[in-house]
Design a protein around this motif. Structure first.
Motif, PDB file in Angstrom:
ATOM      1  N   LEU A 134       0.831  -1.198   0.000  1.00 26.49           N
ATOM      2  CA  LEU A 134       0.000   0.000   0.000  1.00 26.49           C
ATOM      3  C   LEU A 134       0.868   1.252   0.000  1.00 26.49           C
ATOM      4  O   LEU A 134       2.067   1.202   0.344  1.00 26.49           O
ATOM      5  CB  LEU A 134      -0.919  -0.004   1.219  1.00 26.49           C
ATOM      6  CG  LEU A 134      -1.869  -1.226   1.351  1.00 26.49           C
ATOM      7  CD1 LEU A 134      -2.653  -1.141   2.650  1.00 26.49           C
ATOM      8  CD2 LEU A 134      -2.797  -1.302   0.156  1.00 26.49           C
ATOM      9  N   ILE A 135       0.270   2.337  -0.353  1.00 29.91           N
ATOM     10  CA  ILE A 135       1.031   3.598  -0.413  1.00 29.91           C
ATOM     11  C   ILE A 135       1.552   3.951   0.964  1.00 29.91           C
ATOM     12  O   ILE A 135       2.700   4.394   1.127  1.00 29.91           O
ATOM     13  CB  ILE A 135       0.129   4.735  -0.964  1.00 29.91           C
ATOM     14  CG1 ILE A 135      -0.301   4.403  -2.404  1.00 29.91           C
ATOM     15  CG2 ILE A 135       0.855   6.070  -0.904  1.00 29.91           C
ATOM     16  CD1 ILE A 135      -1.265   5.415  -2.991  1.00 29.91           C
ATOM     17  N   ARG A 136       0.710   3.728   1.998  1.00 28.45           N
ATOM     18  CA  ARG A 136       1.142   4.045   3.344  1.00 28.45           C
ATOM     19  C   ARG A 136       2.328   3.182   3.740  1.00 28.45           C
ATOM     20  O   ARG A 136       3.279   3.651   4.367  1.00 28.45           O
ATOM     21  CB  ARG A 136      -0.036   3.809   4.307  1.00 28.45           C
ATOM     22  CG  ARG A 136       0.297   4.087   5.776  1.00 28.45           C
ATOM     23  CD  ARG A 136      -0.958   3.956   6.629  1.00 28.45           C
ATOM     24  NE  ARG A 136      -1.582   2.688   6.474  1.00 28.45           N
ATOM     25  CZ  ARG A 136      -1.191   1.558   7.102  1.00 28.45           C
ATOM     26  NH1 ARG A 136      -0.171   1.614   7.933  1.00 28.45           N
ATOM     27  NH2 ARG A 136      -1.817   0.427   6.899  1.00 28.45           N
ATOM     28  N   GLN A 137       2.288   1.871   3.369  1.00 31.13           N
ATOM     29  CA  GLN A 137       3.402   0.976   3.689  1.00 31.13           C
ATOM     30  C   GLN A 137       4.672   1.395   2.950  1.00 31.13           C
ATOM     31  O   GLN A 137       5.769   1.363   3.514  1.00 31.13           O
ATOM     32  CB  GLN A 137       3.024  -0.464   3.316  1.00 31.13           C
ATOM     33  CG  GLN A 137       1.902  -1.039   4.183  1.00 31.13           C
ATOM     34  CD  GLN A 137       1.442  -2.394   3.679  1.00 31.13           C
ATOM     35  OE1 GLN A 137       1.512  -2.659   2.471  1.00 31.13           O
ATOM     36  NE2 GLN A 137       0.940  -3.220   4.599  1.00 31.13           N
ATOM     37  N   ARG A 138       4.498   1.807   1.707  1.00 34.33           N
ATOM     38  CA  ARG A 138       5.683   2.184   0.919  1.00 34.33           C
ATOM     39  C   ARG A 138       6.312   3.444   1.470  1.00 34.33           C
ATOM     40  O   ARG A 138       7.537   3.606   1.459  1.00 34.33           O
ATOM     41  CB  ARG A 138       5.289   2.366  -0.540  1.00 34.33           C
ATOM     42  CG  ARG A 138       4.875   1.054  -1.213  1.00 34.33           C
ATOM     43  CD  ARG A 138       4.324   1.253  -2.602  1.00 34.33           C
ATOM     44  NE  ARG A 138       5.357   1.831  -3.485  1.00 34.33           N
ATOM     45  CZ  ARG A 138       5.109   2.179  -4.743  1.00 34.33           C
ATOM     46  NH1 ARG A 138       3.885   2.033  -5.249  1.00 34.33           N
ATOM     47  NH2 ARG A 138       6.077   2.686  -5.490  1.00 34.33           N
ATOM     48  N   SER A 139       5.470   4.329   1.992  1.00 37.33           N
ATOM     49  CA  SER A 139       6.030   5.558   2.551  1.00 37.33           C
ATOM     50  C   SER A 139       6.780   5.268   3.855  1.00 37.33           C
ATOM     51  O   SER A 139       7.734   5.957   4.203  1.00 37.33           O
ATOM     52  CB  SER A 139       4.909   6.577   2.793  1.00 37.33           C
ATOM     53  OG  SER A 139       3.982   6.069   3.752  1.00 37.33           O
ATOM     54  N   GLN A 140       6.307   4.226   4.581  1.00 39.31           N
ATOM     55  CA  GLN A 140       6.977   3.890   5.834  1.00 39.31           C
ATOM     56  C   GLN A 140       8.341   3.235   5.601  1.00 39.31           C
ATOM     57  O   GLN A 140       9.314   3.536   6.274  1.00 39.31           O
ATOM     58  CB  GLN A 140       6.092   2.952   6.660  1.00 39.31           C
ATOM     59  CG  GLN A 140       4.840   3.616   7.199  1.00 39.31           C
ATOM     60  CD  GLN A 140       3.931   2.621   7.904  1.00 39.31           C
ATOM     61  OE1 GLN A 140       4.152   1.425   7.821  1.00 39.31           O
ATOM     62  NE2 GLN A 140       2.899   3.140   8.577  1.00 39.31           N
ATOM     63  N   ILE A 141       8.378   2.319   4.642  1.00 36.00           N
ATOM     64  CA  ILE A 141       9.633   1.586   4.432  1.00 36.00           C
ATOM     65  C   ILE A 141      10.596   2.339   3.532  1.00 36.00           C
ATOM     66  O   ILE A 141      11.804   2.079   3.545  1.00 36.00           O
ATOM     67  CB  ILE A 141       9.342   0.183   3.850  1.00 36.00           C
ATOM     68  CG1 ILE A 141      10.573  -0.724   3.980  1.00 36.00           C
ATOM     69  CG2 ILE A 141       8.918   0.259   2.389  1.00 36.00           C
ATOM     70  CD1 ILE A 141      10.292  -2.167   3.628  1.00 36.00           C
ATOM     71  N   GLY A 142      10.076   3.244   2.734  1.00 35.29           N
ATOM     72  CA  GLY A 142      10.938   3.984   1.816  1.00 35.29           C
ATOM     73  C   GLY A 142      11.205   3.161   0.561  1.00 35.29           C
ATOM     74  O   GLY A 142      10.412   2.308   0.155  1.00 35.29           O
ATOM     75  N   GLU A 143      12.287   3.405  -0.049  1.00 37.18           N
ATOM     76  CA  GLU A 143      12.642   2.707  -1.290  1.00 37.18           C
ATOM     77  C   GLU A 143      12.967   1.237  -0.975  1.00 37.18           C
ATOM     78  O   GLU A 143      13.731   0.925  -0.080  1.00 37.18           O
ATOM     79  CB  GLU A 143      13.859   3.363  -1.941  1.00 37.18           C
ATOM     80  CG  GLU A 143      14.256   2.717  -3.262  1.00 37.18           C
ATOM     81  CD  GLU A 143      15.484   3.355  -3.869  1.00 37.18           C
ATOM     82  OE1 GLU A 143      15.992   2.817  -4.866  1.00 37.18           O
ATOM     83  OE2 GLU A 143      15.959   4.374  -3.327  1.00 37.18           O
ATOM     84  N   PHE A 159      13.389 -11.708   5.171  1.00 32.67           N
ATOM     85  CA  PHE A 159      13.263 -10.284   5.492  1.00 32.67           C
ATOM     86  C   PHE A 159      13.238  -9.466   4.203  1.00 32.67           C
ATOM     87  O   PHE A 159      14.047  -9.681   3.298  1.00 32.67           O
ATOM     88  CB  PHE A 159      14.443  -9.813   6.347  1.00 32.67           C
ATOM     89  CG  PHE A 159      14.624 -10.610   7.618  1.00 32.67           C
ATOM     90  CD1 PHE A 159      13.874 -10.317   8.745  1.00 32.67           C
ATOM     91  CD2 PHE A 159      15.531 -11.666   7.660  1.00 32.67           C
ATOM     92  CE1 PHE A 159      14.050 -11.049   9.906  1.00 32.67           C
ATOM     93  CE2 PHE A 159      15.705 -12.397   8.814  1.00 32.67           C
ATOM     94  CZ  PHE A 159      14.954 -12.088   9.944  1.00 32.67           C
ATOM     95  N   VAL A 160      12.265  -8.541   4.161  1.00 30.63           N
ATOM     96  CA  VAL A 160      12.228  -7.522   3.095  1.00 30.63           C
ATOM     97  C   VAL A 160      12.715  -6.219   3.717  1.00 30.63           C
ATOM     98  O   VAL A 160      12.182  -5.780   4.745  1.00 30.63           O
ATOM     99  CB  VAL A 160      10.805  -7.358   2.530  1.00 30.63           C
ATOM    100  CG1 VAL A 160      10.775  -6.223   1.512  1.00 30.63           C
ATOM    101  CG2 VAL A 160      10.333  -8.661   1.893  1.00 30.63           C
ATOM    102  N   TYR A 161      13.714  -5.630   3.145  1.00 27.34           N
ATOM    103  CA  TYR A 161      14.268  -4.424   3.747  1.00 27.34           C
ATOM    104  C   TYR A 161      14.227  -3.277   2.733  1.00 27.34           C
ATOM    105  O   TYR A 161      14.370  -3.463   1.527  1.00 27.34           O
ATOM    106  CB  TYR A 161      15.705  -4.665   4.243  1.00 27.34           C
ATOM    107  CG  TYR A 161      16.692  -5.050   3.163  1.00 27.34           C
ATOM    108  CD1 TYR A 161      17.483  -4.069   2.549  1.00 27.34           C
ATOM    109  CD2 TYR A 161      16.835  -6.384   2.770  1.00 27.34           C
ATOM    110  CE1 TYR A 161      18.388  -4.433   1.567  1.00 27.34           C
ATOM    111  CE2 TYR A 161      17.741  -6.740   1.800  1.00 27.34           C
ATOM    112  CZ  TYR A 161      18.523  -5.755   1.193  1.00 27.34           C
ATOM    113  OH  TYR A 161      19.412  -6.094   0.208  1.00 27.34           O
ATOM    114  N   GLY A 162      13.955  -2.107   3.287  1.00 22.86           N
ATOM    115  CA  GLY A 162      13.912  -0.903   2.459  1.00 22.86           C
ATOM    116  C   GLY A 162      14.815   0.169   3.046  1.00 22.86           C
ATOM    117  O   GLY A 162      15.718  -0.100   3.847  1.00 22.86           O
TER     118      GLY A 162
END
Length: 742
Positions: free
Chosen positions: A134-143, A157-160
């Motif tokens: 989601l957009i909110r999740q992407r904004s939290q984790i960043g790139e 683990f998925v890391y951003g």
């Protein structure tokens, strides 16, 4: 292995990296996959921290994956196997999305994009799960930077740019069995079915249908036998196709898969399989294929052996089935398996195959079978039968006697086999009277009585004879075996009869029996006199009769003289008479010496008695009891010749400890009687005077004398009491404990 966005390299060699890469300096082989991906990702999968088993390479066209095979590859050779290119499973809306990274699990590839995470099945390439960010999740984790797996614990683990997400995988193997089954990897599918019977049944059904479609009917029958499909449906399938071997394979497999409770179904299937085996044997016999027929017969016997428990409910049916095809070899095998040894032995006897019948009896060691068939076997093959009987461990010799009675020694020359068997039974410790009696009845009929005599002598040396002596005596008398009768008389304790009969046979035998009553000298002398009389009267041998004086110490010349004729030369027994007179003279001198010694002893005794009559001792007024240390004159006392002095009550109390219960009771009775006599004496002396009390005084003196003899017969310190009590402790356990109390 190493990759670029478009190429994958393999390096094989060693033992150092320098040497390995040196071999690829001029011409490094590679595999190229053109694409527009600007980065490269190479991942491996290993189980339990072992060697990598699979690899996956993220390329522009898709995921290039395969297995890794490590062996003895040389430089330039390939370690990749079963490679394939799996395109990215993107929808139209997702086209143009570039993959960022991937992780390889056991059955899936996790492909990471900027906006989502796809889980793609390695087995069929389908997307089993898609997680959109989601957009909110992407904004939290960043790139989004990548995805990695912890090789130790398996965590993903998925890391951003700002955060790390942890992925948890549940039930990854859930539908693996179905995917593998659809790919016709049936063995792999079964591995992932676990203990689920329904899943296994579906896999086996699919596997059986697959082989049936390929016309591999026998293999299909094997797997149909493991399924729960209708029994009628599968059997009709193979019957319509005329696949007899496949039907047989299916029935065998079905038989092995049925539970123990399905005994009826198992019995029916076993009967059907027997029919198939027998028909095939008949066909091979018609075609004269004897080698194949022999192999099939062995298979049939093995089938009967493996399934004998399943056929015990239908034994008559199997008998009829095998007999109808004339397969006697198989019938005997089955009969032996079900324990019907009666049928097997009877069949061999009908064919005069006595050795085979004995082999069956020896193999199974059944007492009832021996008792039933031994008579006929003993009639035809006595040597082999006795050998088998002696090898039998659980056989009662009594039950074999009827068979031994069928033995005809005249028909079979040589050693008597019945005697051989019975003698061995006796040697092994048989105590059955019937066995011993029958053995004697056979030995009596032998031409030579040596064996009979040896047997009777062995029974004399045994602790107890186990034959009927009266029966044996009648047999021996009837057959004129007088030597044997002598031994039997002796065993019965009838020594006079034994000697009388032995004198008609052998004088030496009579002598042996005359010495047997060792405890009865009178009887021994009587028996020897009978022998001497017989020798003098019948053999007219006075010299031999005189030799008996040396052989039996009980005989004297005067015992034998009455048997001699009235007129005879004295020279024949002059030496014996002289020797006898010398013995009498020595005896007279010995008796004189003994009489002199007895007279001297009597004189000594008279002098001792006379001296004791006037013997006395002195007791001072201050002398004390040697036991209690109190003044001795204070109470009645005993003075012994050794000068020890004790109070009467002290002697009594000490002596009572060492007397038997009967002696203690006698002491008590004497004391009571003495007390009564003293009272009676006092009454009579007061009323009638001293003249009428003599009887009471005499009785009182006798009672006191007896009491003194019991309690004061020996000194406490010098007599036998001190010797007999030398091993007793000075104090009792109770006294020992009290001595230590402070």
């Amino acid at each position: 292995m190493a990759t670029t966005p478009t190429r994958i390299y393999q390096f094989v060699g060693g033992p150092t990296f320098e040497k390995m890469f040196l071999e690829y300096a001029q011409n490094a082989g590679f595999q190229e996959l053109p694409g527009n991906l600007d980065h490269s990702v190479l991942r491996f999968y290993s189980q339990f921290k072992g060697l990598a088993k699979r690899f996956a390479w993220l390329t522009g066209p898709g995921v290039f994956h395969g297995a890794l095979v490590f062996g003895s590859q040389n430089s330039g050779e390939d370690v990749m196997a079963d490679t394939d290119l799996m395109p990215y499973p993107l929808t139209r809306e997702q086209e143009g999305t570039t993959p960022v990274d991937l992780v390889v699990t056991e059955f899936h590839y996790l492909i990471l994009y900027d906006s989502m995470l796809q889980a793609v099945s390695r087995l069929n390439g389908n997307v089993v799960h898609c997680e959109k960010f989601l957009i909110r999740q992407r904004s939290q984790i960043g790139e989004i930077r990548g995805i990695v797996q912890d090789s130790a614990k398996g965590n993903i683990f998925v890391y951003g740019e700002h955060r790390i997400w942890t992925l948890t995988i549940f039930n990854e193997r859930g539908n693996v069995w179905k995917l593998l089954m659809n790919k016709q990897d049936f063995e792999g599918a079964l591995q992932y079915c676990g203990d689920n019977a329904v899943k296994k049944d579906k896999v086996w059904c699919a596997q059986a249908d697959h082989y049936y479609a390929q016309q591999n009917y026998r293999l299909a029958a094997t797997y149909y036998g493991r399924t729960a499909k209708s029994f009628e449906e599968i059997t009709l399938k193979f019957i319509r196709m005329n696949e007899r071997f496949a039907l047989q394979t299916y029935l065998l497999a079905k038989l092995g898969s049925l539970p123990e409770s399905s005994s009826t179904q198992k019995a029916i299937i076993c009967a059907w399989l027997c029919e198939i085996y027998l028909n095939e044997l008949n066909k091979l016999q018609d075609e004269n294929r004897l080698d194949r027929m022999s192999v099939l017969m062995d298979e049939f016997k093995q089938f009967l052996q493996d399934n004998v428990n399943n056929m015990k409910r239908s034994v008559p049916t199997i008998y009829k089935l095998i007999s109808s095809h004339g397969r006697m070899e198989a019938l005997l095998c089955f009969a032996e398996l079900v324990g019907d040894f009666d049928l097997v032995v009877s069949h061999h006897l009908q064919r005069n195959a006595y050795e085979q019948a004995l082999a069956v009896l020896s193999r199974h060691n059944e007492p009832k079978l021996y008792a039933k068939f031994a008579p006929e076997l003993m009639h035809h093959q006595p040597v082999l039968t006795v050998n088998a009987l002696l090898r039998a461990t659980c056989l009662d010799p009594r039950h074999v006697i009827p068979a031994l009675m069928r033995y005809d020694h005249d028909r079979h020359p040589g050693p008597n086999q019945a005697i051989r068997f019975l003698k061995q039974c006796v040697k092994q410790g048989s105590t059955d009277p019937d066995v011993h009696n029958y053995l004697i009845s056979l030995l009596v009929l032998q031409d030579d009585d040596h064996e009979l005599i040896s047997f009777l002598i062995s029974q004399e040396h045994a602790a107890q004879a186990h034959y009927d002596k009266e029966y044996a005596l009648r047999l021996c008398m009837k057959e004129g075996r007088h030597n044997a009768c002598v031994h039997i008389y002796s065993a019965m304790g009838l020594y006079e009869e034994a000697v009388e009969l032995a004198l008609t046979v052998d004088v030496e035998l009579a002598k042996e029996n005359a010495d047997k009553p060792e405890d009865d000298e009178e009887l021994r002398k009587k028996l020897w006199l009978k022998i001497a009389k017989h020798v003098v009267e019948h053999q007219k041998s006075i010299k031999q009769a005189m030799e008996f004086l040396n052989q039996c110490e009980l005989l004297k010349i005067e015992d034998i003289l009455p048997f001699f004729p009235d007129f005879n030369y004295i020279d024949d027994f002059k030496d014996a008479i002289c020797h006898s007179l010398e013995d009498y003279n020595e005896r007279i001198e010995q008796l004189k010496s003994e009489m002199d010694e007895a007279t001297a002893s009597a004189d000594h005794i008279r002098r001792d008695i006379k001296s004791l009559r006037y013997k006395y001792g002195f007791v001072s007024e201050t002398q004390k009891c040697d036991h209690c240390k109190y003044p001795v004159l204070a109470r009645p006392f005993y003075l012994f010749p050794c000068q020890h002095v004790f109070h009467a009550d002290c002697v009594r109390s000490e002596i009572m400890k060492h007397l038997s219960q009967a002696e203690q009771q006698r002491v008590t009775d004497l004391e009571q009687n003495i007390d009564k006599c003293e009272k009676r004496y006092a009454v009579q002396s007061a009323s009638a005077g001293e003249m009428d009390t003599y009887d009471v005084l005499g009785e009182l003196d006798a009672l006191k004398a007896e009491l003194d003899e019991i309690i004061a017969g020996d000194c406490l310190f010098c007599g036998s009491l001190m010797i007999s009590s030398i091993d007793q402790p000075f104090t009792t356990p109770d006294e020992e404990g009290s001595l230590w109390i402070l």
